[in-house]
Design an enzyme around this catalytic site. Structure first.
Site, mmCIF file in Angstrom:
data_model
loop_
_atom_site.group_PDB
_atom_site.id
_atom_site.type_symbol
_atom_site.label_atom_id
_atom_site.label_comp_id
_atom_site.label_asym_id
_atom_site.label_seq_id
_atom_site.Cartn_x
_atom_site.Cartn_y
_atom_site.Cartn_z
ATOM 1 C CE LYS A 4 -40.106 -30.388 79.648
ATOM 2 N NZ LYS A 4 -41.058 -29.286 79.873
ATOM 3 C CG ASP A 35 -48.128 -30.032 83.764
ATOM 4 O OD1 ASP A 35 -49.309 -30.253 83.445
ATOM 5 O OD2 ASP A 35 -47.308 -30.929 84.009
ATOM 6 C CB THR A 49 -45.024 -32.889 79.318
ATOM 7 O OG1 THR A 49 -45.434 -32.625 80.657
ATOM 8 C CG2 THR A 49 -45.460 -34.289 78.917
ATOM 9 C CG PHE A 77 -49.318 -27.370 87.572
ATOM 10 C CD1 PHE A 77 -49.301 -28.753 87.633
ATOM 11 C CD2 PHE A 77 -48.743 -26.651 88.613
ATOM 12 C CE1 PHE A 77 -48.741 -29.409 88.723
ATOM 13 C CE2 PHE A 77 -48.177 -27.297 89.705
ATOM 14 C CZ PHE A 77 -48.178 -28.680 89.762
ATOM 15 C CG ASP A 111 -44.285 -23.214 83.193
ATOM 16 O OD1 ASP A 111 -44.062 -24.280 82.570
ATOM 17 O OD2 ASP A 111 -44.652 -23.191 84.377
ATOM 18 C CG ASP A 158 -43.931 -27.304 79.906
ATOM 19 O OD1 ASP A 158 -43.906 -28.524 80.168
ATOM 20 O OD2 ASP A 158 -44.110 -26.429 80.772
ATOM 21 C CG PHE A 186 -40.643 -24.678 87.906
ATOM 22 C CD1 PHE A 186 -41.473 -24.311 86.853
ATOM 23 C CD2 PHE A 186 -40.396 -26.025 88.122
ATOM 24 C CE1 PHE A 186 -42.054 -25.270 86.032
ATOM 25 C CE2 PHE A 186 -40.965 -26.993 87.305
ATOM 26 C CZ PHE A 186 -41.789 -26.611 86.257
ATOM 27 C CE1 TYR A 191 -46.339 -32.370 93.200
ATOM 28 C CE2 TYR A 191 -46.972 -30.149 93.859
ATOM 29 C CZ TYR A 191 -46.047 -31.179 93.847
ATOM 30 O OH TYR A 191 -44.830 -31.006 94.471
#
EC number: 3.1.3.-
Length: 200
Positions: free
Chosen positions: A136, A14, A101, A20, A147, A12, A46, A67
């Protein structure tokens, strides 16, 4: 004796390669200095916008504006040790490495900046190894280092084993014995790859 296939590692971006959470906190405090913020050690869950929205509904939109802004993804600092680890991993015999990602739904700046971040920090050869996907679970691999604690999608049982990369928002989570965690890039990521290789 049959030749074993390479181990395919999906990494991954970020929170695993790019910092991030620190970038978001710094950007939020710079843009909204008078607003309450969530220190990294108090981050839970998350999605940062959900935690900020629980503080006060309008803060969810404000933190998202950070972001979603131009330059955010491009200017994230690398996670300590991430770049060296990825280069070493990529040089390991019989090991395939891909950066897997998920772009934001509001992708105007995010997608191009992710590509540029990889090129600037890891070089053009890693640009060839970027997989952008909203799901994913449909990507084939042996390991996914990520994460996000709960990755769901079309495939109920993805081909990969999810290795939870420790980040401020998940460090408090207790994992079941069947799950593995990578505490940082100083942790034994090589051992995780070799144990997966032995099981193929």
């Amino acid at each position: 004796m049959a030749v074993k296939r390479p181990v395919r590692v999906l990494v991954d971006m970020d929170g695993v390669l790019a910092d991030f959470e620190s970038g978001l906190l710094q950007g939020f405090r710079r843009r909204f200095p008078e607003e309450p913020h969530v220190p990294l050690e108090q981050r839970r869950g998350f999605l940062a916008n959900e935690q900020y929205g629980a503080l006060r509904p309008d803060l969810a939109e404000k933190v998202a504006s950070v972001y979603e802004s131009p330059g955010f993804f491009l200017n994230l600092e690398p996670i300590p040790g991430a770049l060296d680890a990825l280069r070493e991993m990529n040089d390991m015999k019989d090991t395939e490495v891909f950066i897997c990602t998920t772009p934001l739904l509001k992708y105007d700046h995010c997608v191009g900046e992710k590509y540029r971040w990889v090129e600037q920090n890891l070089g053009p050869e890693f640009v060839e190894r970027i997989i952008l996907t909203r799901d994913k679970t449909v990507v084939m691999g042996d390991l996914l280092i990520d994460d996000k604690d709960n990755i769901q999608g079309l495939e109920e049982t993805p081909s990969w084993e999810h290795i939870l990369f420790t980040c401020c928002h998940n460090q408090h989570l207790a994992l079941p014995p069947t799950r593995r965690r990578l505490l940082s890039w100083s942790d034994n990521w090589r051992g995780i790859i070799e144990s997966k290789r032995a099981s193929l």
